[in-house]
Design a protein around this motif. Structure first.
Motif, PDB file in Angstrom:
ATOM      1  N   GLN A  47       0.798  -1.230   0.000  1.00 44.78           N
ATOM      2  CA  GLN A  47       0.000   0.000   0.000  1.00 44.78           C
ATOM      3  C   GLN A  47       0.825   1.273   0.000  1.00 44.78           C
ATOM      4  N   CYS A  48       2.046   1.216   0.526  1.00 38.17           N
ATOM      5  CA  CYS A  48       2.825   2.438   0.703  1.00 38.17           C
ATOM      6  C   CYS A  48       4.060   2.399  -0.207  1.00 38.17           C
ATOM      7  N   GLY A  49       4.234   3.443  -0.997  1.00 38.88           N
ATOM      8  CA  GLY A  49       5.306   3.509  -1.986  1.00 38.88           C
ATOM      9  C   GLY A  49       6.686   3.188  -1.449  1.00 38.88           C
ATOM     10  N   PRO A  50       7.143   3.873  -0.395  1.00 36.42           N
ATOM     11  CA  PRO A  50       8.504   3.630   0.087  1.00 36.42           C
ATOM     12  C   PRO A  50       8.732   2.172   0.514  1.00 36.42           C
ATOM     13  N   CYS A  51       7.691   1.528   1.060  1.00 38.97           N
ATOM     14  CA  CYS A  51       7.833   0.122   1.474  1.00 38.97           C
ATOM     15  C   CYS A  51       7.907  -0.773   0.237  1.00 38.97           C
ATOM     16  N   VAL A  52       7.013  -0.549  -0.732  1.00 41.69           N
ATOM     17  CA  VAL A  52       6.999  -1.359  -1.960  1.00 41.69           C
ATOM     18  C   VAL A  52       8.346  -1.267  -2.672  1.00 41.69           C
ATOM     19  N   HIS A  53       8.805  -0.050  -2.921  1.00 40.69           N
ATOM     20  CA  HIS A  53      10.061   0.135  -3.659  1.00 40.69           C
ATOM     21  C   HIS A  53      11.274  -0.223  -2.808  1.00 40.69           C
ATOM     22  N   GLY A  54      11.246   0.200  -1.547  1.00 44.06           N
ATOM     23  CA  GLY A  54      12.401   0.017  -0.674  1.00 44.06           C
ATOM     24  C   GLY A  54      12.676  -1.443  -0.366  1.00 44.06           C
ATOM     25  N   LEU A  55      11.622  -2.211  -0.050  1.00 47.43           N
ATOM     26  CA  LEU A  55      11.858  -3.621   0.281  1.00 47.43           C
ATOM     27  C   LEU A  55      12.319  -4.397  -0.957  1.00 47.43           C
ATOM     28  N   ALA A  56      11.814  -4.009  -2.139  1.00 45.86           N
ATOM     29  CA  ALA A  56      12.271  -4.671  -3.368  1.00 45.86           C
ATOM     30  C   ALA A  56      13.764  -4.404  -3.573  1.00 45.86           C
ATOM     31  N   GLU A  57      14.189  -3.189  -3.356  1.00 44.45           N
ATOM     32  CA  GLU A  57      15.621  -2.875  -3.514  1.00 44.45           C
ATOM     33  C   GLU A  57      16.469  -3.573  -2.457  1.00 44.45           C
ATOM     34  N   LEU A  58      15.942  -3.609  -1.233  1.00 46.45           N
ATOM     35  CA  LEU A  58      16.679  -4.309  -0.170  1.00 46.45           C
ATOM     36  C   LEU A  58      16.845  -5.784  -0.514  1.00 46.45           C
ATOM     37  N   ALA A  59      15.751  -6.395  -1.005  1.00 49.96           N
ATOM     38  CA  ALA A  59      15.810  -7.823  -1.350  1.00 49.96           C
ATOM     39  C   ALA A  59      16.818  -8.060  -2.474  1.00 49.96           C
ATOM     40  N   ASP A  60      16.814  -7.196  -3.490  1.00 48.05           N
ATOM     41  CA  ASP A  60      17.769  -7.339  -4.599  1.00 48.05           C
ATOM     42  C   ASP A  60      19.210  -7.226  -4.095  1.00 48.05           C
ATOM     43  N   ASN A  61      19.434  -6.242  -3.231  1.00 45.96           N
ATOM     44  CA  ASN A  61      20.784  -6.031  -2.715  1.00 45.96           C
ATOM     45  C   ASN A  61      21.256  -7.189  -1.850  1.00 45.96           C
ATOM     46  N   MET A  62      20.343  -7.697  -1.005  1.00 41.12           N
ATOM     47  CA  MET A  62      20.733  -8.820  -0.141  1.00 41.12           C
ATOM     48  C   MET A  62      20.994 -10.073  -0.967  1.00 41.12           C
ATOM     49  N   ASP A  63      20.222 -10.252  -2.048  1.00 38.50           N
ATOM     50  CA  ASP A  63      20.464 -11.361  -2.981  1.00 38.50           C
ATOM     51  C   ASP A  63      21.865 -11.283  -3.563  1.00 38.50           C
ATOM     52  N   ARG A  64      22.223 -10.095  -4.027  1.00 38.74           N
ATOM     53  CA  ARG A  64      23.546  -9.928  -4.656  1.00 38.74           C
ATOM     54  C   ARG A  64      24.658 -10.103  -3.629  1.00 38.74           C
ATOM     55  N   LEU A  65      24.392  -9.642  -2.411  1.00 40.90           N
ATOM     56  CA  LEU A  65      25.391  -9.784  -1.353  1.00 40.90           C
ATOM     57  C   LEU A  65      25.650 -11.266  -1.039  1.00 40.90           C
ATOM     58  N   ALA A  66      24.568 -12.063  -1.009  1.00 37.42           N
ATOM     59  CA  ALA A  66      24.702 -13.474  -0.627  1.00 37.42           C
ATOM     60  C   ALA A  66      25.133 -14.348  -1.793  1.00 37.42           C
ATOM     61  N   PHE A  67      24.510 -14.136  -2.944  1.00 35.62           N
ATOM     62  CA  PHE A  67      24.671 -15.098  -4.050  1.00 35.62           C
ATOM     63  C   PHE A  67      25.431 -14.538  -5.247  1.00 35.62           C
ATOM     64  N   GLY A  68      25.656 -13.213  -5.271  1.00 38.37           N
ATOM     65  CA  GLY A  68      26.312 -12.604  -6.425  1.00 38.37           C
ATOM     66  C   GLY A  68      27.800 -12.903  -6.431  1.00 38.37           C
ATOM     67  N   GLY A  69      28.440 -12.459  -7.453  1.00 37.03           N
ATOM     68  CA  GLY A  69      29.875 -12.710  -7.571  1.00 37.03           C
ATOM     69  C   GLY A  69      30.659 -11.796  -6.641  1.00 37.03           C
ATOM     70  N   ARG A  70      31.956 -11.751  -6.838  1.00 38.70           N
ATOM     71  CA  ARG A  70      32.808 -10.901  -6.015  1.00 38.70           C
ATOM     72  C   ARG A  70      32.399  -9.437  -6.175  1.00 38.70           C
ATOM     73  N   GLY A  71      32.764  -8.634  -5.205  1.00 43.79           N
ATOM     74  CA  GLY A  71      32.340  -7.232  -5.239  1.00 43.79           C
ATOM     75  C   GLY A  71      31.010  -7.108  -4.535  1.00 43.79           C
ATOM     76  N   GLY A  72      29.960  -7.066  -5.302  1.00 39.20           N
ATOM     77  CA  GLY A  72      28.632  -7.006  -4.694  1.00 39.20           C
ATOM     78  C   GLY A  72      28.308  -5.622  -4.178  1.00 39.20           C
ATOM     79  N   PRO A  73      27.104  -5.435  -3.678  1.00 31.42           N
ATOM     80  CA  PRO A  73      26.688  -4.098  -3.238  1.00 31.42           C
ATOM     81  C   PRO A  73      27.454  -3.645  -2.006  1.00 31.42           C
ATOM     82  N   ARG A  74      27.610  -2.348  -1.886  1.00 33.93           N
ATOM     83  CA  ARG A  74      28.285  -1.782  -0.716  1.00 33.93           C
ATOM     84  C   ARG A  74      27.331  -1.759   0.474  1.00 33.93           C
ATOM     85  N   VAL A  75      27.897  -2.016   1.644  1.00 36.68           N
ATOM     86  CA  VAL A  75      27.078  -2.029   2.857  1.00 36.68           C
ATOM     87  C   VAL A  75      26.417  -0.671   3.090  1.00 36.68           C
ATOM     88  N   ASP A  76      27.151   0.428   2.834  1.00 27.13           N
ATOM     89  CA  ASP A  76      26.531   1.726   3.136  1.00 27.13           C
ATOM     90  C   ASP A  76      25.381   2.057   2.188  1.00 27.13           C
TER      91      ASP A  76
END
Lengths: 437, 71
Positions: A339-368
């Motif tokens: 229902q709320c824009g920041p939650c819809v967009h924000g959680l999707a981005e968080l999930a993508d970033n956590m995916d890349r952090l766990a399963f992506g190759g070397r490098g990956g998203p920055r913690v900050d």
């Protein structure tokens, strides 16, 4: 149906096994009304005294918010001239929590006693028990037994909660009872559910464990209630501890050692990378921090965590914490009301970033950059769903800093290919039930 | 002694990020990376009140409210 009431009133339990009194140990649990009355005695409604008793007891809500029960009931009672609606909330959307399901299966009449007490104390027009389909059969039988015995001042109604993570959030409860999906806006400054909830009436939504405590408190009094725990943290609470054999529900005195309550010895903690407290909207703490915590919300908050509804998940060293986190964040993204824009967009981005952090190759998203997304979702929803996910991610990024560095250096670890430990859907059976003093 | 003040409150469910409010009141509202308003907390100064009222009226979703608070 006629009931034989025991001649002498049963004695109040003196240990920290209260709600689980008589449920611990072997034998088939009997959730029937006769057994309930034999164990606990009859319930006498004293509606004019109850809120004062609640206040004297120091009872707080055990759905996760730890809000003082007396203050909440007073707010509902004083909200308007319209008679309120009281709701027993057994939705327990948290996949790692089992304590509400256990109470509803084994001691449904304690919960219903508490609901009936709330209804009489607040002069309610309607009392509803809101539980998932899995708890419905036992609760249906219990409600029918009470009707047949004319036990309650009003007929308790049943409503089925959806099997979603947010189903138990107060605003989602009111929304579901009104036949809508998701959470209703309850933003500051306008109205609250306590003032205008179900059918526009003042509404009390109270967790089922809390109501079970009320049932004992009404029988045995505030002094008895304070006889266990500490002056600042009186009474007991139920905890769900994830163990290799399956989740385990324990009852612990507030203020006692959390690790003792969870039954985790030095050897267990030596094989634990971190402990998740408060569930998927909670926080990770190191085994060292966990070992020193009491069963008390303020202490957990000081450690940057929350006990919430009492979920404790020790994460063994042989599972990948980043893979676990990635799957939980993805699950939580799907569990929002959308229902709320920041939650819809924000959680999707968080999930993508956590995916890349766990399963992506070397490098990956920055913690900050992940922390920045957390900041963007915090406090910006109609409910607390995004705040919980942000707390889960933030704390994990701190506690698992070494794991993150290792994934960024070498890519995904071999453990990411193993089965996940944290459940992200459905319900598994509670295999063991124990209580600890 | 109590003091009354006006604050901006957003209904996050009604808001769909059209961004009109941030154009009307850039002093207190900016848009995040997804185009949703981030509102500064606190009372609206008298000098900004007219702009704030215009921002509230202009929201196509009626998602922004001026709420009186006693503090």
């Amino acid at each position: 149906m006629s009931l034989t009431i025991p001649h002498a009133a049963p004695a109040a339990p003196r240990t920290s096994t209260r709600l689980l009194h008589g449920l611990v140990g072997g034998g088939v649990p009997d959730p029937g009304l006769r057994n309930h009355l034999e164990r606990w005695g009859e319930l006498h409604h004293q509606p004019h005294r109850l809120i004062d008793q609640l206040e004297a007891s120091g009872l707080v809500g055990h759905g996760g918010a730890w809000f003082p029960v007396a203050a909440k009931w007073r707010a509902v009672a004083g909200a308007s001239r319209r008679r309120p609606v009281v709701v027993a909330n057994g939705a327990e959307g948290e996949p790692a929590s089992r304590k509400d399901a256990l109470l509803l299966a084994q001691a449904p009449h304690l919960v219903l006693d508490g609901l009936a007490l709330a209804a009489s104390a607040l002069g309610a027009q309607q009392a509803i028990v809101y539980v998932p389909a899995s708890s419905m059969p036992t609760v249906e039988v219990a409600v029918a037994e009470r009707r047949a015995s004319r036990l309650d001042p009003l007929a308790i109604e049943l409503a089925e909660s959806p099997e979603t993570f947010i189903a138990g959030q107060e605003s989602a409860v009111v929304s579901a009872l009104a036949g809508r999906r998701g959470a209703v806006p309850s933003f500051a400054g306008l109205t609250t559910i306590r003032e205008r909830g179900v059918g526009g009436r003042p509404t009390l939504v109270q967790n089922v464990e809390t109501l079970a405590h009320v049932a004992l408190l009404a029988r045995f009094g505030a002094d008895w209630f304070r006889g266990v725990g500490t002056p600042q943290n009186p009474g007991t609470m139920l905890l769900t501890v994830s163990r290799p054999g399956g989740p385990m529900v324990v009852e612990a005195a507030l203020g006692s050692s959390l690790r003792a309550a969870a039954g985790l010895g030095d050897d267990d903690l030596a094989h634990t990378s971190a402990v998740l407290l408060g569930g998927y909207g909670g926080a990770w703490v190191s085994p060292q921090v966990f070992a020193e915590l009491p069963v008390a919300e303020k202490a957990a908050r000081r450690a940057g965590a929350t006990l919430g509804a009492g979920v404790i998940v020790p994460l063994p060293l042989d599972v990948c914490p980043l893979a676990e986190m990635a799957d939980v964040v993805r699950y939580m993204e799907g569990q929002g009301a959308g229902q709320c824009g920041p939650c819809v967009h924000g959680l999707a981005e968080l999930a993508d970033n956590m995916d890349r952090l766990a399963f992506g190759g070397r490098g990956g998203p920055r913690v900050d950059s992940i922390l920045e997304i957390c900041t963007l979702v915090e406090g910006r929803g109609a409910c607390r769903h995004p705040d919980g996910v942000a707390r889960f991610v933030r704390s994990g990024l701190g506690v698992f800093a070494d794991e993150i560095a290792s994934h960024q250096r070498r890519g995904p670890c071999p453990r990411t290919r193993a089965a996940r430990l944290l459940p992200v859907t459905g319900r598994t059976e509670t295999r063991r039930l124990v209580s600890r003093a | 002694m109590s003091r009354r003040s006006l604050e901006l409150v957003l209904d996050p469910v009604a808001c769909d990020g059209r961004g009109v409010c941030a154009e009307m009141l850039p002093e207190r509202i900016e848009l995040d990376r997804w185009g949703f308003p981030v509102i500064d907390d606190g009372a609206i100064a008298p000098a900004l009140l007219e702009h704030a009222e215009r921002a509230v009226r202009s929201c196509p979703r009626q998602a922004l409210h001026l709420v009186e608070r006693t503090c």
